[in-house]
Design a protein around this motif. Structure first.
Motif, short mmCIF file in Angstrom:
data_model
loop_
_atom_site.label_atom_id
_atom_site.label_comp_id
_atom_site.label_asym_id
_atom_site.label_seq_id
_atom_site.Cartn_x
_atom_site.Cartn_y
_atom_site.Cartn_z
N ALA A 105 -26.73 -27.26 20.98
CA ALA A 105 -27.04 -26.44 22.16
C ALA A 105 -27.13 -24.87 21.48
O ALA A 105 -27.74 -24.18 22.06
CB ALA A 105 -27.16 -26.32 23.74
N ARG A 125 -34.45 -24.67 29.80
CA ARG A 125 -33.39 -26.31 29.64
C ARG A 125 -34.29 -26.33 31.38
O ARG A 125 -34.41 -27.71 31.75
CB ARG A 125 -32.08 -26.01 29.71
N ASP A 129 -35.71 -29.32 32.80
CA ASP A 129 -34.82 -30.68 34.29
C ASP A 129 -36.41 -30.49 34.67
O ASP A 129 -36.42 -32.27 35.95
CB ASP A 129 -33.93 -29.60 34.90
N LEU A 162 -36.75 -39.15 27.07
CA LEU A 162 -35.42 -38.68 27.10
C LEU A 162 -35.31 -38.51 25.85
O LEU A 162 -34.55 -36.71 25.98
CB LEU A 162 -34.00 -38.88 27.36
N SER A 163 -35.00 -38.53 24.78
CA SER A 163 -34.82 -38.53 23.07
C SER A 163 -35.40 -37.75 22.96
O SER A 163 -35.23 -36.42 22.25
CB SER A 163 -34.24 -39.31 22.21
N TRP A 170 -36.58 -34.17 24.62
CA TRP A 170 -36.20 -33.45 24.89
C TRP A 170 -34.33 -32.54 25.66
O TRP A 170 -34.34 -31.59 26.22
CB TRP A 170 -37.27 -34.00 26.64
N TYR A 171 -34.07 -33.92 25.36
CA TYR A 171 -32.27 -33.38 25.42
C TYR A 171 -31.30 -33.94 24.28
O TYR A 171 -32.00 -34.56 23.45
CB TYR A 171 -31.69 -34.47 26.27
N THR A 172 -30.62 -32.84 24.15
CA THR A 172 -29.57 -33.07 23.46
C THR A 172 -28.56 -34.29 23.32
O THR A 172 -28.33 -34.48 24.54
CB THR A 172 -28.59 -31.47 22.80
N GLU A 214 -26.66 -32.86 26.63
CA GLU A 214 -27.45 -32.99 27.72
C GLU A 214 -27.29 -34.28 28.32
O GLU A 214 -27.95 -34.20 29.58
CB GLU A 214 -28.38 -31.90 27.45
N ALA A 215 -27.73 -35.39 27.37
CA ALA A 215 -28.70 -36.68 27.22
C ALA A 215 -28.44 -37.81 29.35
O ALA A 215 -28.48 -37.84 29.99
CB ALA A 215 -29.40 -37.34 26.83
N ARG A 250 -27.96 -36.64 32.83
CA ARG A 250 -29.98 -36.38 32.80
C ARG A 250 -30.23 -38.39 32.78
O ARG A 250 -30.94 -38.65 34.00
CB ARG A 250 -30.65 -36.20 31.92
N HIS A 279 -36.70 -24.73 21.02
CA HIS A 279 -36.06 -26.28 21.88
C HIS A 279 -36.23 -26.81 20.18
O HIS A 279 -35.11 -28.14 20.44
CB HIS A 279 -36.82 -27.27 22.70
#
Length: 491
Positions: A6, A57, A61, A162-163, A165-167, A170-171, A174, A231
């Motif tokens: 990130a 981010r 979210d 989810l995989s 959009w988020y590292t 971060e995952a 969330r 992103h």
């Protein structure tokens, strides 16, 4: 591979004022990820700032987390409506004699993966409304079977999106926000509004999914072209890719050959057996302790609080470790912690005197602690699986494991053992023990694999590996890939 994707890359003091770049995005080859169209276009003066990254981010979210939360929560409310109805007159009305009610709980999970979350949610709502009018065993079984078919895209679909959009860092937070036990708190006051209210909400939310949930970051309308580039760059170091529409048989066969797949498959069977049993039988267990039907429904609500706390503690712990102990994600440690809490509760649930109703009730509530370890394991699967075809197949297998466990779980609760269900209580304890063994084996495998790769990967100190970024390579094909389990994993 970097320990934090990130924050990778130089960040200038002032961002360019241009928001959308006049660039020609290269068309990805069939073997490449869709992110290739946006990769490598933020070099030099176009590098993004921390402020831009935080704003992006937050946008992600605010759009995705509410959709995911309602997607999971509405489904959880809908599928346990029979558990609420069981404490009223549904068992008699639908002729659920013997172990027929156990099969009503089991049959919900018998069908394979579907493909579209939007259509499935809308159809789910219509089927649920029909469930409210069921008045016999064959009709109820058929409707529950359809609900099982329509649930199939929900969990795998959420994890795949989810995989994108988020590292890895971060995952976990969330995922914890998405999966909670709050459905029980909502279900309790609703009582036996089995079809109309939840069904109508599910239909309406199906249209929300179709309108607002993007297929991938590349196709998202709520972020700008520049934000898509940012992103893609912030996701680069995880080496997981974003999406590839080409089905690759080699990745499918690799999934079946990968030891990690089957260790996690077994873990998901074991950890969800308490869910299959308690979800369907807890109101009957509570009613059997002497409370009325109305009280039994309301007294299941603390289990939702325990599940939510379990999810927040385990996933929040993983997230905080990633934030303040760089390279020490300790996912497996929080899975083991959650298992131990649930295991201790299940020991009391199995060994307490049968007339110790209040103590057994408390132990039953705490035995719901399985949710935290289960949710952390879902994030672990996403973090340790690369290659889009492999992700899809792996998530399908894991959801099948979840379905198998929810078929098995209710079968331990024999009608002739009501209301204490001794065999059912024993199955909960046994499932926790087997879950602990399987996750320790999984962690050990990842440790050995990472050590082997450390010896082979001479370039493990690099921040970004552009020779493998967005090539849609699997975790076994990519020598730079490291598994997450206990400690530092991203090389």
């Amino acid at each position: 591979m970097a320990s934090s994707s990130a924050d990778a890359g130089p960040i200038p003091s002032k961002a360019p004022s241009v928001d959308v770049y006049d660039v020609k995005h290269p068309i990805p080859e069939a073997s490449e990820d869709v992110a290739v169209a946006y990769a490598g276009q933020l070099d030099g003066e176009n590098t993004w700032t921390k402020k831009e990254q935080r704003r992006l981010r937050w946008k992600i979210d605010l759009v995705l987390i509410p959709i995911f939360w309602f997607n999971v929560t509405l489904g959880a409310i809908d599928k346990v409506t029979t558990a609420t109805g069981a404490v009223y007159d549904m068992l008699e009305d639908c002729d659920l004699t013997g172990n027929r009610y156990s099969w009503v709980g089991s049959v919900f999970y018998r069908l394979p993966i579907a493909k579209t979350m939007c259509v499935a949610s809308i159809l789910w709502g219509f089927v649920l409304i029909g469930t409210g009018f069921a008045n016999n065993f064959p009709t109820l079984i058929a409707l529950r079977l359809l609900l099982g078919f329509l649930e199939a895209p929900i969990v795998p679909g959420n994890l795949i999106v989810l995989s994108m959009w988020y590292t890895r860092k971060e995952a976990p937070l969330r995922t914890g926000l998405m999966y909670t036990g709050l459905s029980v708190l909502i279900k309790g006051p609703l009582g036996f509004a089995i079809g109309t209210i939840p069904g109508a909400l599910t239909i309406a939310f199906g249209f929300v999914i179709g309108i607002f949930l993007p297929d991938s970051p590349v196709k998202a309308r709520f972020i700008t072209e520049r934000e898509k580039m940012i992103h893609v760059e912030r996701m680069r170091a995880d080496q997981l890719g974003i999406e590839n529409k080409t089905f690759k048989p080699s990745q499918m066969w690799e999934t079946f050959r990968d030891s990690k797949t089957w260790l996690m498959f077994m873990f998901n069977i074991f950890i969800s057996i308490p869910n299959g049993g308690l979800t369907n039988f807890s109101p009957l267990i509570v009613k059997g302790m002497g409370w009325s039907s109305q009280q039994a429904v309301l007294l299941t609500m603390p289990s939702g609080i325990v599940q939510t706390l379990s999810s927040y503690i385990c996933n929040g712990g993983v997230f905080l470790c990633a934030m303040y102990l760089p390279g020490k994600h300790v996912r497996t440690a929080f899975i083991v912690f959650g298992i131990m809490v649930g295991m201790i509760a299940s020991v009391f649930l199995y060994t307490l005197p049968l007339d110790a109703y209040n103590s057994r009730l408390g132990a039953m509530f705490v035995s719901y602690f399985y949710l935290g370890p289960y949710i952390v394991s879902l994030g672990l699967i996403s973090a340790n699986t690369a290659g889009h075809t492999k992700k899809v197949v792996t998530n399908a297998l894991i959801f099948m494991a979840y379905c198998v466990s929810n078929i098995i779980g209710p079968q331990f609760f024999k009608s002739n053992q009501a209301p204490l269900y001794v065999l059912g209580m024993a199955s909960i304890l046994g499932s926790y023990v087997l879950s602990l063994i399987s996750i320790l084996l999984y962690s050990s495998y990842c440790f050995v694999e990472n050590e082997k790769r450390d010896r082979v990967d001479a370039a493990r100190g690099e921040t970004v590996h552009q020779d493998t970024d967005f090539k849609d390579l699997t975790d076994l094909e990519n020598i730079h890939f490291r598994c997450e389990y206990e400690g530092a994993v991203l090389k």
